[in-house]
Design an enzyme around this catalytic site. Sequence first.
Site, PDB file in Angstrom:
ATOM      1  N   PRO A  73      -9.440 -49.582 -17.103  1.00  0.00           N
ATOM      2  CA  PRO A  73      -9.153 -48.258 -17.656  1.00  0.00           C
ATOM      3  C   PRO A  73      -9.863 -47.956 -18.979  1.00  0.00           C
ATOM      4  O   PRO A  73      -9.975 -48.820 -19.842  1.00  0.00           O
ATOM      5  CB  PRO A  73      -7.631 -48.291 -17.868  1.00  0.00           C
ATOM      6  CG  PRO A  73      -7.255 -49.727 -17.857  1.00  0.00           C
ATOM      7  CD  PRO A  73      -8.245 -50.412 -16.962  1.00  0.00           C
ATOM      8  N   ASN A  74     -10.325 -46.728 -19.031  1.00  0.00           N
ATOM      9  CA  ASN A  74     -10.958 -46.130 -20.212  1.00  0.00           C
ATOM     10  C   ASN A  74     -12.380 -46.616 -20.476  1.00  0.00           C
ATOM     11  O   ASN A  74     -13.055 -46.081 -21.354  1.00  0.00           O
ATOM     12  CB  ASN A  74     -10.095 -46.306 -21.480  1.00  0.00           C
ATOM     13  CG  ASN A  74      -8.766 -45.584 -21.347  1.00  0.00           C
ATOM     14  OD1 ASN A  74      -8.748 -44.402 -21.009  1.00  0.00           O
ATOM     15  ND2 ASN A  74      -7.671 -46.278 -21.546  1.00  0.00           N
ATOM     16  N   ARG A 109     -17.076 -42.402 -26.970  1.00  0.00           N
ATOM     17  CA  ARG A 109     -16.138 -42.461 -28.105  1.00  0.00           C
ATOM     18  C   ARG A 109     -16.096 -43.891 -28.677  1.00  0.00           C
ATOM     19  O   ARG A 109     -16.482 -44.835 -28.021  1.00  0.00           O
ATOM     20  CB  ARG A 109     -14.718 -42.103 -27.643  1.00  0.00           C
ATOM     21  CG  ARG A 109     -14.610 -40.761 -26.994  1.00  0.00           C
ATOM     22  CD  ARG A 109     -13.205 -40.194 -27.182  1.00  0.00           C
ATOM     23  NE  ARG A 109     -12.941 -39.107 -26.260  1.00  0.00           N
ATOM     24  CZ  ARG A 109     -13.490 -37.908 -26.318  1.00  0.00           C
ATOM     25  NH1 ARG A 109     -14.340 -37.620 -27.257  1.00  0.00           N
ATOM     26  NH2 ARG A 109     -13.196 -36.981 -25.423  1.00  0.00           N
ATOM     27  N   TYR A 119     -16.898 -50.349 -29.697  1.00  0.00           N
ATOM     28  CA  TYR A 119     -17.414 -50.740 -28.374  1.00  0.00           C
ATOM     29  C   TYR A 119     -18.923 -50.544 -28.207  1.00  0.00           C
ATOM     30  O   TYR A 119     -19.448 -50.829 -27.135  1.00  0.00           O
ATOM     31  CB  TYR A 119     -16.670 -49.942 -27.292  1.00  0.00           C
ATOM     32  CG  TYR A 119     -15.180 -50.219 -27.256  1.00  0.00           C
ATOM     33  CD1 TYR A 119     -14.693 -51.488 -26.975  1.00  0.00           C
ATOM     34  CD2 TYR A 119     -14.263 -49.211 -27.514  1.00  0.00           C
ATOM     35  CE1 TYR A 119     -13.331 -51.745 -26.953  1.00  0.00           C
ATOM     36  CE2 TYR A 119     -12.890 -49.448 -27.481  1.00  0.00           C
ATOM     37  CZ  TYR A 119     -12.434 -50.715 -27.203  1.00  0.00           C
ATOM     38  OH  TYR A 119     -11.085 -50.971 -27.176  1.00  0.00           O
ATOM     39  N   ASN A 146     -13.895 -56.897 -16.709  1.00  0.00           N
ATOM     40  CA  ASN A 146     -13.279 -56.396 -17.945  1.00  0.00           C
ATOM     41  C   ASN A 146     -12.140 -55.496 -17.486  1.00  0.00           C
ATOM     42  O   ASN A 146     -12.351 -54.332 -17.124  1.00  0.00           O
ATOM     43  CB  ASN A 146     -14.284 -55.621 -18.799  1.00  0.00           C
ATOM     44  CG  ASN A 146     -13.660 -55.198 -20.127  1.00  0.00           C
ATOM     45  OD1 ASN A 146     -12.442 -55.262 -20.305  1.00  0.00           O
ATOM     46  ND2 ASN A 146     -14.497 -54.757 -21.056  1.00  0.00           N
ATOM     47  N   ALA A 149      -7.156 -52.692 -20.824  1.00  0.00           N
ATOM     48  CA  ALA A 149      -5.776 -52.916 -21.273  1.00  0.00           C
ATOM     49  C   ALA A 149      -4.926 -53.626 -20.224  1.00  0.00           C
ATOM     50  O   ALA A 149      -3.931 -54.291 -20.573  1.00  0.00           O
ATOM     51  CB  ALA A 149      -5.146 -51.581 -21.650  1.00  0.00           C
ATOM     52  N   GLU A 209     -13.865 -63.406 -17.328  1.00  0.00           N
ATOM     53  CA  GLU A 209     -13.198 -62.317 -18.051  1.00  0.00           C
ATOM     54  C   GLU A 209     -14.060 -61.932 -19.256  1.00  0.00           C
ATOM     55  O   GLU A 209     -14.464 -62.807 -20.029  1.00  0.00           O
ATOM     56  CB  GLU A 209     -11.819 -62.817 -18.506  1.00  0.00           C
ATOM     57  CG  GLU A 209     -11.048 -61.832 -19.354  1.00  0.00           C
ATOM     58  CD  GLU A 209      -9.709 -62.426 -19.858  1.00  0.00           C
ATOM     59  OE1 GLU A 209      -9.248 -63.470 -19.329  1.00  0.00           O
ATOM     60  OE2 GLU A 209      -9.145 -61.845 -20.786  1.00  0.00           O
ATOM     61  N   HIS A 219     -14.546 -59.271 -22.630  1.00  0.00           N
ATOM     62  CA  HIS A 219     -14.097 -58.207 -23.537  1.00  0.00           C
ATOM     63  C   HIS A 219     -15.215 -57.896 -24.518  1.00  0.00           C
ATOM     64  O   HIS A 219     -15.763 -58.822 -25.141  1.00  0.00           O
ATOM     65  CB  HIS A 219     -12.822 -58.602 -24.285  1.00  0.00           C
ATOM     66  CG  HIS A 219     -11.702 -58.843 -23.338  1.00  0.00           C
ATOM     67  ND1 HIS A 219     -11.099 -57.810 -22.654  1.00  0.00           N
ATOM     68  CD2 HIS A 219     -11.137 -59.980 -22.882  1.00  0.00           C
ATOM     69  CE1 HIS A 219     -10.189 -58.317 -21.837  1.00  0.00           C
ATOM     70  NE2 HIS A 219     -10.201 -59.630 -21.950  1.00  0.00           N
ATOM     71  N   ARG A 252      -7.951 -58.201 -33.343  1.00  0.00           N
ATOM     72  CA  ARG A 252      -7.268 -56.904 -33.212  1.00  0.00           C
ATOM     73  C   ARG A 252      -5.737 -57.113 -33.138  1.00  0.00           C
ATOM     74  O   ARG A 252      -5.244 -58.156 -33.535  1.00  0.00           O
ATOM     75  CB  ARG A 252      -7.842 -56.170 -31.993  1.00  0.00           C
ATOM     76  CG  ARG A 252      -9.356 -55.918 -32.134  1.00  0.00           C
ATOM     77  CD  ARG A 252      -9.934 -55.177 -30.958  1.00  0.00           C
ATOM     78  NE  ARG A 252      -9.384 -53.832 -30.841  1.00  0.00           N
ATOM     79  CZ  ARG A 252      -9.584 -53.035 -29.778  1.00  0.00           C
ATOM     80  NH1 ARG A 252     -10.331 -53.460 -28.765  1.00  0.00           N
ATOM     81  NH2 ARG A 252      -9.065 -51.836 -29.748  1.00  0.00           N
TER      82      ARG A 252
HETATM   83  O1  CA2 Z   1     -12.834 -55.185 -25.753  1.00  0.00           O
HETATM   84  C1  CA2 Z   1     -12.692 -54.884 -24.568  1.00  0.00           C
HETATM   85  O2  CA2 Z   1     -13.609 -54.889 -23.747  1.00  0.00           O
HETATM   86  C2  CA2 Z   1     -11.314 -54.410 -24.084  1.00  0.00           C
HETATM   87  O3  CA2 Z   1     -11.122 -54.911 -22.763  1.00  0.00           O
HETATM   88  C3  CA2 Z   1     -11.369 -52.896 -24.077  1.00  0.00           C
HETATM   89  C4  CA2 Z   1     -10.042 -52.247 -23.708  1.00  0.00           C
HETATM   90  C5  CA2 Z   1      -8.913 -52.821 -24.553  1.00  0.00           C
HETATM   91  O4  CA2 Z   1      -7.664 -52.296 -24.119  1.00  0.00           O
HETATM   92  C6  CA2 Z   1      -8.871 -54.333 -24.502  1.00  0.00           C
HETATM   93  O5  CA2 Z   1      -7.839 -54.783 -25.361  1.00  0.00           O
HETATM   94  C7  CA2 Z   1     -10.182 -54.916 -24.947  1.00  0.00           C
HETATM   95  C8  CA2 Z   1     -10.091 -50.750 -23.955  1.00  0.00           C
HETATM   96  C9  CA2 Z   1     -11.203 -50.062 -23.286  1.00  0.00           C
HETATM   97  C10 CA2 Z   1     -11.282 -48.682 -23.871  1.00  0.00           C
HETATM   98  O6  CA2 Z   1     -12.619 -48.314 -23.871  1.00  0.00           O
HETATM   99  C11 CA2 Z   1     -12.965 -47.255 -24.632  1.00  0.00           C
HETATM  100  C12 CA2 Z   1     -14.308 -47.038 -24.782  1.00  0.00           C
HETATM  101  C13 CA2 Z   1     -14.732 -46.014 -25.552  1.00  0.00           C
HETATM  102  C14 CA2 Z   1     -13.808 -45.163 -26.156  1.00  0.00           C
HETATM  103  C15 CA2 Z   1     -12.467 -45.370 -25.987  1.00  0.00           C
HETATM  104  C16 CA2 Z   1     -12.035 -46.419 -25.203  1.00  0.00           C
END
Ligand code: CA2
Length: 145
Positions: free
Chosen positions: A12-13, A20, A25, A75, A78, A99, A101, A108
């Site tokens: 997700p996301n 963003r 990221y 990946n 969340a 896995e 990230h 964090r």
């Molecule tokens: O660091 C990572 O790759 C995460 O898997 C990213 C997840 C987060 O919930 C994990 O704790 C760590 C979140 C992905 C959200 O991606 C976005 C990318 C751009 C803007 C907003 C969110």
Amino acid sequence: MTRPTFAVLNGPNLNLLGIREPDLYGAEGLSDIQQRCEKVAAELDADVEFFQSNDEGALVDEIQARRDNAGIVLNAGAYTHTSVAIRDALAAVQVPFVEVHISNVFAREDFRHRSYLSDIAAGVIVGCGVDGYELALRRLASLIS
Ligand code: CA2
């Protein structure tokens, strides 16, 4: 050996990458990551297939559908920190997975330090930015060679 196929699955996301939060990221989007992975896969004599979903069940379905793949780069976003269903799917298919990230989850919030996946993963790559996807593919290729 037959040409291996690896799956790169994003949760997700992650469709928002490059749009963003570039400080956290990076500036590259999912299509840039896909291109990078395709380049590495060609170098490794492998095929790579990409998938992203914001839906937990869709990710479970996709993992089940990958039961004959040589490996999975995952990946789970969340869902890493919450999903017994994704863990169970990975355990059921018994495909080696790495896995990934992008951010250093250990730098964090505390809730990101817990993963439901890490202890059954073939490896975990954290905080290496989007390079982590390439590193994971290389690791999977070396595991099966
Ligand atoms: O660091 C990572 O790759 C995460 O898997 C990213 C997840 C987060 O919930 C994990 O704790 C760590 C979140 C992905 C959200 O991606 C976005 C990318 C751009 C803007 C907003 C969110």
